[in-house]
Design a protein around this motif. Sequence first.
Motif, PDB file in Angstrom:
ATOM      1  N   LEU A   1     -15.975  12.930   3.530  1.00 48.78           N
ATOM      2  CA  LEU A   1     -15.057  12.018   2.843  1.00 48.78           C
ATOM      3  C   LEU A   1     -14.669  10.856   3.740  1.00 48.78           C
ATOM      4  N   GLU A   2     -14.357   9.740   3.100  1.00 47.76           N
ATOM      5  CA  GLU A   2     -13.685   8.627   3.766  1.00 47.76           C
ATOM      6  C   GLU A   2     -12.438   8.309   2.954  1.00 47.76           C
ATOM      7  N   PHE A   3     -11.292   8.180   3.619  1.00 43.54           N
ATOM      8  CA  PHE A   3     -10.048   8.017   2.870  1.00 43.54           C
ATOM      9  C   PHE A   3      -9.013   7.247   3.684  1.00 43.54           C
ATOM     10  N   ASP A   4      -8.030   6.702   2.964  1.00 42.12           N
ATOM     11  CA  ASP A   4      -6.835   6.098   3.555  1.00 42.12           C
ATOM     12  C   ASP A   4      -5.661   7.038   3.324  1.00 42.12           C
ATOM     13  N   LEU A   5      -4.758   7.077   4.280  1.00 46.52           N
ATOM     14  CA  LEU A   5      -3.593   7.952   4.179  1.00 46.52           C
ATOM     15  C   LEU A   5      -2.345   7.164   4.558  1.00 46.52           C
ATOM     16  N   ILE A   6      -1.345   7.190   3.689  1.00 41.26           N
ATOM     17  CA  ILE A   6      -0.050   6.566   3.980  1.00 41.26           C
ATOM     18  C   ILE A   6       0.978   7.672   4.150  1.00 41.26           C
ATOM     19  N   ILE A   7       1.674   7.664   5.270  1.00 41.36           N
ATOM     20  CA  ILE A   7       2.669   8.693   5.565  1.00 41.36           C
ATOM     21  C   ILE A   7       4.045   8.042   5.654  1.00 41.36           C
ATOM     22  N   LYS A   8       4.977   8.547   4.854  1.00 40.79           N
ATOM     23  CA  LYS A   8       6.359   8.081   4.949  1.00 40.79           C
ATOM     24  C   LYS A   8       7.056   8.862   6.067  1.00 40.79           C
ATOM     25  N   VAL A   9       7.650   8.133   7.004  1.00 44.18           N
ATOM     26  CA  VAL A   9       8.269   8.750   8.181  1.00 44.18           C
ATOM     27  C   VAL A   9       9.762   8.426   8.193  1.00 44.18           C
ATOM     28  N   LYS A  10      10.559   9.439   8.434  1.00 40.05           N
ATOM     29  CA  LYS A  10      11.993   9.246   8.624  1.00 40.05           C
ATOM     30  C   LYS A  10      12.291   9.460  10.103  1.00 40.05           C
TER      31      LYS A  10
ATOM     32  N   THR B   1      10.546  13.115  10.939  1.00 35.70           N
ATOM     33  CA  THR B   1      10.009  13.880   9.813  1.00 35.70           C
ATOM     34  C   THR B   1       8.968  13.046   9.078  1.00 35.70           C
ATOM     35  N   PHE B   2       7.764  13.594   8.965  1.00 38.60           N
ATOM     36  CA  PHE B   2       6.738  12.999   8.109  1.00 38.60           C
ATOM     37  C   PHE B   2       6.973  13.600   6.720  1.00 38.60           C
ATOM     38  N   SER B   3       7.772  12.922   5.919  1.00 38.67           N
ATOM     39  CA  SER B   3       8.345  13.541   4.718  1.00 38.67           C
ATOM     40  C   SER B   3       7.389  13.615   3.533  1.00 38.67           C
ATOM     41  N   SER B   4       6.499  12.640   3.377  1.00 42.73           N
ATOM     42  CA  SER B   4       5.594  12.635   2.223  1.00 42.73           C
ATOM     43  C   SER B   4       4.374  11.789   2.547  1.00 42.73           C
ATOM     44  N   PHE B   5       3.369  11.875   1.675  1.00 47.59           N
ATOM     45  CA  PHE B   5       2.131  11.129   1.925  1.00 47.59           C
ATOM     46  C   PHE B   5       1.504  10.685   0.610  1.00 47.59           C
ATOM     47  N   ALA B   6       0.708   9.626   0.698  1.00 48.36           N
ATOM     48  CA  ALA B   6      -0.137   9.170  -0.409  1.00 48.36           C
ATOM     49  C   ALA B   6      -1.552   9.066   0.127  1.00 48.36           C
TER      50      ALA B   6
END
Length: 695
Positions: A529-538, A482-487
């Motif tokens: 756009l150029e961006f960074d993405l952090i994905i919290k994975v369970k 599960t990719f539960s959340s992102f920043a």
Amino acid sequence: MKLSDLIQIDEDKDDRQKALKRAFMPYSELIDVDGCEVQTVIILLNLSCPKPKSKDLLDPVRANSFLRTTENIDKSLMGIKWIHTHNLKYPDSRVKDQRVIASVLSSENDFISSAYLKRSYGWSHNAAVQGVMHWLLNEFNWQGEVVSLLSLIKDENSYWLEILKDFGYLKEVHQLFKEHIHSDLPSSAVPDTVSPYSKQVRFPWKGEYIAVTPIVSHAMQVSIERLSRNTELTVPFRQIKIAKSQQHGNLPSSLGGYIHQLYAPLDIAANERQTLAASRSRTHKYFDDSALTDRKCCGLFRHLVGTEPLTTSKKQKHVRAYQISQLRQRIALWLLPLVELREHCEKMQKLIDERSYQPTIYDFLTMEESQLVLLTNDLNQYINLSLQHNKFSIRYAYHPKLMPLLKLELKQVLKLLSSKSSEQNLTADEQYIYLSDLRTFQCLATSSPYLCGVPSMTAIWGFVHQYQRSFAGLIQSDSDITFSSFAICFKKELIYKSSTLSEASNLAAKKTVSSVKRTSFNEEYHADLEFDLIIKVKANIDLNVCVDLLKAVLPTQFAGGSLFPAEKKNTNDWIYISENKKAIFYRVKGLSNNALWLMPQYLQQPNNLPSLISLITGDDSLIPISAGYHFLETPSYREGALCKKHAYAENALMLAKKVKPIDLRLKGDDYFYKNAFWSLGVTSSTILIEKNRDT
């Protein structure tokens, strides 16, 4: 504005004609008609007269003929069937023979939708009949209430019925209107089928997927048009052009197709000469003086010393707190080169030669973190020297009202830098995917019909969810992933207006071999756009062994645009996986301060547009976003839907917070992991991308 004032315009009848017509258009501020009820009826009937248009809207003779013409009565009666509260024909006019009359469901969440607005009716169906409906739908103020002739007829207001009677609205005509209003204007009406031209968006919902069709609220669109014409507001709006506006409804038609949207860009302007490394190579200084001497900071000083006081004490209290936080941020930016030099020396285990540095600089680089606050007085002297050596900020050096504030906030910054990171307790199945320098081109900056700026949060969540589905579909594992959340952190932004070429779908001639034409296309705002993405994975598997697979299944679309990995020679750098929160946060706090983290704003969420405008005017760090959908009905089965459950909904707006990496450095990793992540929130009446509550 009062109608009596416009009627008295005698100098130029053309000006009066334009003013009267504009006053009764749906996009204008409501006009007060007290004492001018007869003239109101005359103007509305003349506005509804078919061609040739009336040259004088106050002409009673022309107005008297409208309701005495059977064709006009018939068109008005038939038009009641296509009155709506939400416009299905915007932005795609190919949707036909459907309308929506509904109010949003009740919700306990704080966001902006049409829930705070009084029900307002628009009209869209046959463009040829549209003008006839003006006399029924156009609203005005009467005795302190917002009314229209339609509502007055529906409520059987005897005063207005008596006026209309003098213009041909006889008893038998009134009876016909009562019957049609009763049968064709219910309190609620939604289509039984979903048009193939209506958009549908799928979301997980109660163990299955639901299809949502977003539609624009007439009341919300009218409200934004009126706000855009308020000269006292300083917030920006932008126009888009809708082709063949008469096919989209009475509001787009009255505007000539020029629709306003609230404009809220991130305002990221990357400048390679302003990076800390570039500054240090040019000046060989240990402080970033520009953080305290640029125009914006000098304006901040001007407010803090009281040169430009605010009007009300309530506004002073709110803005003062924001200004203090901005001053702290500026001091931290000024000190950042020295902080980074200290971190570099610690990481490289580099010996520091005392003879190479000034005493204060040497102490900062070598002493224990807990002792940094002892350097407050010495560093405060450096701050005032930085102000003194600039022609714009010299007036604020050693300023008696500013010195205590500067010293106090410098001390606070040093305390925050000295504070230890919190211990993060990781569960066994929690990991983070850090995607660096992703690039997207021509993604939709028009995140909803009301807003242009940051891509829709549902689109960003959809990208993450598609990433999860693609990865889970290919990996050979029995464990749940599960990719539960992102920043998300935006580094570059370019917003521009463009039109997307539609597919060729219309025959030039029917019942014969002919060429295929393209349908008309509308203007939209797009963004690169150029961006960074952090994905919290369970997950119960180690994602580090799946790096190549994670690279392969990265979605190629983002918010309607094309997405590409980082443009680097070494392509292995753009994806980083770790269970260690400190390692992730080390990358977070080290980003350039041109970047902005988009974080949920959980302290105060407005529930109406005026409150939203007031908040973003007083706080530059707040930005409106399109956060999800507010249902107009309970989800149910509907023919033509992509899923078993379907619902019509309208866009919901919320506030988010723009946070610089320097602020995260000061507040620490615990603050970042508790406040920076977004996740999907589902209730019986809403689907929102909101602050992740699973922390």
